[in-house]
Scaffold this motif. Structure first.
Motif, PDB file in Angstrom:
ATOM      1  N   SER A 139       1.017  -1.527  -0.316  1.00  0.00           N
ATOM      2  CA  SER A 139      -0.194  -0.106   0.359  1.00  0.00           C
ATOM      3  C   SER A 139       0.863   1.476   0.056  1.00  0.00           C
ATOM      4  O   SER A 139       0.145   2.251  -0.142  1.00  0.00           O
ATOM      5  CB  SER A 139      -1.080   0.149   1.146  1.00  0.00           C
ATOM      6  OG  SER A 139      -0.261   0.009   1.860  1.00  0.00           O
TER       7      SER A 139
ATOM      8  N   TYR B 265      -5.022  -1.444   2.401  1.00  0.00           N
ATOM      9  CA  TYR B 265      -5.464  -1.705   1.393  1.00  0.00           C
ATOM     10  C   TYR B 265      -7.091  -1.450   0.939  1.00  0.00           C
ATOM     11  O   TYR B 265      -7.330  -0.350  -0.552  1.00  0.00           O
ATOM     12  CB  TYR B 265      -6.162  -3.133   0.897  1.00  0.00           C
ATOM     13  CG  TYR B 265      -3.861  -3.820   0.861  1.00  0.00           C
ATOM     14  CD1 TYR B 265      -3.231  -3.275   1.196  1.00  0.00           C
ATOM     15  CD2 TYR B 265      -4.147  -4.847   0.033  1.00  0.00           C
ATOM     16  CE1 TYR B 265      -1.658  -4.417   1.218  1.00  0.00           C
ATOM     17  CE2 TYR B 265      -2.751  -5.836  -0.303  1.00  0.00           C
ATOM     18  CZ  TYR B 265      -2.078  -5.371  -0.040  1.00  0.00           C
ATOM     19  OH  TYR B 265      -1.168  -5.936  -0.400  1.00  0.00           O
ATOM     20  N   SER B 266      -7.702  -0.874   2.165  1.00  0.00           N
ATOM     21  CA  SER B 266      -9.057  -0.450   1.926  1.00  0.00           C
ATOM     22  C   SER B 266      -8.850   1.104   1.983  1.00  0.00           C
ATOM     23  O   SER B 266     -10.449   1.775   0.979  1.00  0.00           O
ATOM     24  CB  SER B 266     -10.343  -0.746   2.334  1.00  0.00           C
ATOM     25  OG  SER B 266     -10.037  -0.095   4.067  1.00  0.00           O
TER      26      SER B 266
ATOM     27  N   PHE C  79     -14.145  -0.656   1.067  1.00  0.00           N
ATOM     28  CA  PHE C  79     -13.767  -1.219   0.162  1.00  0.00           C
ATOM     29  C   PHE C  79     -15.523  -1.413   0.212  1.00  0.00           C
ATOM     30  O   PHE C  79     -15.532  -1.559  -1.823  1.00  0.00           O
ATOM     31  CB  PHE C  79     -13.688  -2.982   0.232  1.00  0.00           C
ATOM     32  CG  PHE C  79     -12.175  -3.135  -0.277  1.00  0.00           C
ATOM     33  CD1 PHE C  79     -11.446  -2.664  -0.671  1.00  0.00           C
ATOM     34  CD2 PHE C  79     -11.757  -4.510   1.037  1.00  0.00           C
ATOM     35  CE1 PHE C  79      -9.937  -2.536  -0.978  1.00  0.00           C
ATOM     36  CE2 PHE C  79     -11.052  -4.608   1.012  1.00  0.00           C
ATOM     37  CZ  PHE C  79      -9.072  -3.824   0.460  1.00  0.00           C
TER      38      PHE C  79
ATOM     39  N   SER D  11     -15.923   4.053  -3.428  1.00  0.00           N
ATOM     40  CA  SER D  11     -14.547   2.544  -3.856  1.00  0.00           C
ATOM     41  C   SER D  11     -15.097   2.182  -4.623  1.00  0.00           C
ATOM     42  O   SER D  11     -15.920   2.113  -5.638  1.00  0.00           O
ATOM     43  CB  SER D  11     -14.376   1.293  -2.360  1.00  0.00           C
ATOM     44  OG  SER D  11     -13.726   0.224  -2.871  1.00  0.00           O
TER      45      SER D  11
ATOM     46  N   VAL E 229     -12.962   0.101  -6.403  1.00  0.00           N
ATOM     47  CA  VAL E 229     -11.680  -1.154  -6.499  1.00  0.00           C
ATOM     48  C   VAL E 229     -13.115  -2.596  -6.834  1.00  0.00           C
ATOM     49  O   VAL E 229     -14.398  -2.730  -6.752  1.00  0.00           O
ATOM     50  CB  VAL E 229     -11.642  -1.579  -5.073  1.00  0.00           C
ATOM     51  CG1 VAL E 229     -10.768  -2.846  -5.298  1.00  0.00           C
ATOM     52  CG2 VAL E 229     -10.136  -0.916  -4.730  1.00  0.00           C
TER      53      VAL E 229
ATOM     54  N   LEU F 244     -12.550 -10.785  -3.320  1.00  0.00           N
ATOM     55  CA  LEU F 244     -12.018 -11.424  -2.073  1.00  0.00           C
ATOM     56  C   LEU F 244     -12.621 -12.623  -2.104  1.00  0.00           C
ATOM     57  O   LEU F 244     -12.214 -13.783  -0.333  1.00  0.00           O
ATOM     58  CB  LEU F 244     -12.413  -9.671  -1.401  1.00  0.00           C
ATOM     59  CG  LEU F 244     -12.086  -9.030  -1.288  1.00  0.00           C
ATOM     60  CD1 LEU F 244     -12.769  -8.041  -0.102  1.00  0.00           C
ATOM     61  CD2 LEU F 244     -10.404  -8.756  -1.575  1.00  0.00           C
TER      62      LEU F 244
ATOM     63  N   CYS G   5     -18.130 -10.282   4.366  1.00  0.00           N
ATOM     64  CA  CYS G   5     -17.693 -10.084   2.903  1.00  0.00           C
ATOM     65  C   CYS G   5     -19.503 -10.323   2.017  1.00  0.00           C
ATOM     66  O   CYS G   5     -19.597 -11.323   2.373  1.00  0.00           O
ATOM     67  CB  CYS G   5     -17.008 -11.223   2.903  1.00  0.00           C
ATOM     68  SG  CYS G   5     -16.480 -10.573   0.933  1.00  0.00           S
TER      69      CYS G   5
ATOM     70  N   SER H 102     -21.827  -8.045  -3.199  1.00  0.00           N
ATOM     71  CA  SER H 102     -20.866  -7.514  -3.154  1.00  0.00           C
ATOM     72  C   SER H 102     -20.433  -8.387  -4.033  1.00  0.00           C
ATOM     73  O   SER H 102     -19.725  -9.078  -3.658  1.00  0.00           O
ATOM     74  CB  SER H 102     -19.603  -6.926  -2.534  1.00  0.00           C
ATOM     75  OG  SER H 102     -18.850  -6.175  -3.362  1.00  0.00           O
TER      76      SER H 102
ATOM     77  N   LEU I  98     -17.055  -7.978  -5.134  1.00  0.00           N
ATOM     78  CA  LEU I  98     -15.660  -8.264  -4.692  1.00  0.00           C
ATOM     79  C   LEU I  98     -16.046  -9.620  -3.565  1.00  0.00           C
ATOM     80  O   LEU I  98     -14.367 -10.054  -3.542  1.00  0.00           O
ATOM     81  CB  LEU I  98     -15.393  -7.167  -3.674  1.00  0.00           C
ATOM     82  CG  LEU I  98     -14.435  -6.098  -3.906  1.00  0.00           C
ATOM     83  CD1 LEU I  98     -14.204  -5.238  -3.571  1.00  0.00           C
ATOM     84  CD2 LEU I  98     -13.169  -5.861  -4.760  1.00  0.00           C
TER      85      LEU I  98
END
Length: 378
Positions: free
Chosen positions: A285, A308-309, A332, A337, A339, A343, A351, A355, A357
């Motif tokens: 990062s 990272y987020s 995230f 975001s 991105v 994940l 999570c 999403s 992600l």
């Protein structure tokens, strides 16, 4: 008639009736003779090579209409750039007689046999491109004697054996692409002039040694994916001063050490499909321009670094296929975001399945317990 008029007529006559050096003509004849006649289509460049006409004569009308370029005085061949017409046959060693050649590009054909060592006599050669043919055997060590060579591309062939230990002798080489061959062994010491190194899809093995990359201050692109490299990727590697793009995916690397850079142009990193153990390095990062990072399908564990987020330059992140645990950083999934990536296929809690992600879904709890010694996800 004035003196100037005579000079003009002489220059026109000389340009029209220039004689290519006989040894160059002989080399072109041998070059064409080594190509199978059945592979020379009537519309191709080689079909126009009719030696009843001088190769470098100007203007050209029906013969030598393409495929070669000549010097300003029309006496020497300085470039051979063939069309991708499916030419088959061998590369004649007689090409070494073209001592003023600066470009040899025979890409996208069906030439086969060994790459001739005689190419080392081309002391002015700057660009050698034999991409997408069927050349086999080792890369001749003799080629490393061409000090003027700036670009060497023999990708998509059937080269085998190891890289010459004298690669470092190519003191002008900026671009090396030997991808999609059958090259084995380890990386030798590389030329310090390199800016692009591409050896994808070979059978190279061993560690990435600092001694191979010593002095490579201009190196921008490293493409070593789909080989058999192993061991740790040490901290010095990502501190190479000009590095921008790195692809080391599909190898057998086992470890990863990342230090914070003082400055870096690094934009994209792919370390997916290795055997890297440990935690996700937080220091990625700290690379100011990093936009794309893949650590997918390794053996990483622990939480995803919160930094990272928060990294606004990061646009693509693939951490799927590991054993990451804890909660996915909520950053995230906030509105700002941008991105994309994955994940999924980890051991994460919270999570959101809504999403993209978080796709694919997380590993079963039983697998995660086993990965963490019987302990549940934390």
């Amino acid at each position: 008639m004035s003196h100037l008029s005579l000079l003009f007529l002489f220059s026109v006559f000389s340009a029209t009736h220039a004689l290519t050096l006989p040894s160059d003509v002989s080399a072109l004849q041998s070059f064409k003779a080594s190509i199978k006649p059945s592979s020379v289509s009537p519309w191709s460049c080689l079909a126009s090579w009719n030696f009843s006409t001088d190769p470098c004569s100007v203007p050209r009308r029906t013969h030598f209409t393409c495929g070669i370029s000549c010097s300003a005085d029309s006496t020497r061949v300085i470039s051979i750039t063939l069309d991708p017409a499916g030419y088959a046959g061998a590369l004649s060693p007689a090409i070494a007689k073209l001592t003023q050649l600066t470009v040899l590009d025979l890409s996208d054909n069906s030439l086969s046999g060994y790459v001739p060592s005689a190419l080392s006599s081309l002391s002015n050669l700057q660009i050698l491109t034999l991409r997408s043919n069927s050349f086999s055997g080792p890369l001749p060590q003799a080629i490393t004697a061409i000090k003027s060579l700036e670009s060497l591309d023999i990708s998509h062939n059937f080269l085998s054996g190891s890289l010459p230990k004298t690669m470092v002798s190519l003191s002008s080489l900026r671009r090396l692409d030997l991808s999609f061959n059958r090259i084995t062994g380890t990386l030798p010491k590389l030329p310090s002039s390199l800016s692009e190194l591409a050896l994808r899809s070979n059978s190279l093995s061993g560690y990435l040694l600092k001694s191979s990359f010593d002095g490579l201050t201009r190196l921008e692109v490293v493409e070593l994916s789909a080989n058999a490299f192993t061991g740790p990727i040490q901290s010095w590697f990502f501190l190479l001063p000009s590095l921008q793009q790195v692809n080391l995916a599909n190898n057998s690397f086992t470890g990863l050490a990342i230090l914070k850079p003082t400055a870096s142009d690094l934009v994209a990193v792919d370390l997916g499909f290795n055997q890297i153990k440990g935690y996700v390095p937080t220091n990625f990062s700290a690379f100011p321009l990093l936009s794309s990072l893949s650590l997918r399908y390794n053996q990483l564990r622990g939480p995803i670094p919160l930094d990272y987020s928060k990294k606004e330059t990061l646009k693509r992140l693939f951490l799927d296929g590991n054993f990451l645990n804890g909660k996915a950083p909520v950053g995230f999934f906030s509105g700002w975001s941008g991105v994309s990536g994955s994940l999924g296929d980890n051991c994460l809690q919270s999570c959101p399945t809504s999403s993209q992600l978080c796709l694919p879904s997380q590993k079963p709890n039983s697998i995660c317990k086993q990965a963490y010694g019987g302990k549940p996800r934390s």
